[in-house]
Design an enzyme around this catalytic site. Structure first.
Site, short mmCIF file in Angstrom:
data_model
loop_
_atom_site.label_atom_id
_atom_site.label_comp_id
_atom_site.label_asym_id
_atom_site.label_seq_id
_atom_site.Cartn_x
_atom_site.Cartn_y
_atom_site.Cartn_z
CE1 TYR A 134 -4.15 1.48 -0.35
CE2 TYR A 134 -4.69 0.10 1.56
CZ TYR A 134 -5.17 0.89 0.56
OH TYR A 134 -6.34 1.10 0.08
CG PHE A 135 2.86 2.20 -2.60
CD1 PHE A 135 4.09 1.32 -3.25
CD2 PHE A 135 1.75 1.92 -3.37
CE1 PHE A 135 3.67 0.40 -4.35
CE2 PHE A 135 1.54 1.09 -4.37
CZ PHE A 135 2.42 0.20 -5.00
CG HIS A 136 0.92 4.72 2.86
ND1 HIS A 136 1.15 5.94 2.38
CD2 HIS A 136 -0.13 4.32 2.11
CE1 HIS A 136 0.27 6.41 1.54
NE2 HIS A 136 -0.29 5.53 1.20
CD GLU A 137 6.55 0.51 2.28
OE1 GLU A 137 6.44 -0.60 1.42
OE2 GLU A 137 6.44 1.48 2.16
#
Length: 211
Positions: free
Chosen positions: A149-152
């Site tokens: 989701y590209f929000h590590e």
């Protein structure tokens, strides 16, 4: 992490605005204290290298992406050497825990229910993927479709236990003069996109530094 349920448009439409502005929060289990699901409606087909090969996905299609925003599974970030130039070894740990597979599978079911509803009928020529599935088939689709989701976050969490990296003032334990001010310090991933809380963390760091 997020997967993708896709429908072919009756009449192809170009993406508008950001192409992914419709979202909602839901619970995979009503007993949870906060929502753990955040599906997005995306105005283009959204696949992985696996699902893109398994399904015949036309360009004129749209997606409801089942999103899991409170995963139980955790990964690791490890050093590969002592030099600052050495790269990090990152293991995201996607879907290691059965609870995450169950939650993402439930989200796939929810998104299919919405996409195949009467309210969406004017936009649907056919369901492209995953189609009618149950049990292990949905779980396997969730695994094949899972992508970041590209929000590590949470790799340098705030706290006082042995796994904590920073204290309540964002100072790194045991290293004088070093602070961390980004999403990595979150002790628990926030529900939803991490940009706003990360801005707040940065503003807090600025307040500490100008005292």
């Amino acid at each position: 992490m997020v997967a993708g349920c896709i429908w072919e448009y009756k009449t192809p439409q170009p993406p508008q605005n950001s192409g992914a502005e419709a979202t909602f929060f839901w619970k995979s289990d009503s007993s949870l204290d906060t929502p753990d699901l955040q599906p997005f409606q995306i105005e283009v087909p959204y696949t992985t290298e696996v699902t893109g090969k398994k399904f015949d996905v036309p360009p004129g299609a749209w997606t409801i992406a089942p999103g899991l925003v409170r995963p139980v599974s955790t990964g690791q970030v490890r050093r590969t050497g002592a030099s600052p130039a050495d790269t990090a070894l990152i293991d995201s740990g996607f879907l290691k825990e059965q609870a995450d597979i169950d939650a993402l599978s439930r989200c796939v079911e929810l998104c299919r229910e919405i996409g195949n509803s009467d309210a969406m009928a004017e936009f649907v020529k056919r369901e492209v993927m995953p189609g009618p599935m149950t049990g292990k088939d949905i779980a396997n689709f969730a695994r094949d479709g899972a992508i970041s989701y590209f929000h590590e976050s949470c790799t340098c969490k705030m706290g006082t236990d042995d796994m904590s990296v920073v204290d309540g003032s964002l100072a790194v334990h045991g290293i004088e003069g070093l602070m961390i001010a980004d999403a990595s310090v979150m002790p628990r991933v926030t529900t939803g996109n991490t940009m706003a809380p990360t801005v707040i963390i940065g503003e807090r760091a600025a307040d500490i530094l100008i005292r």
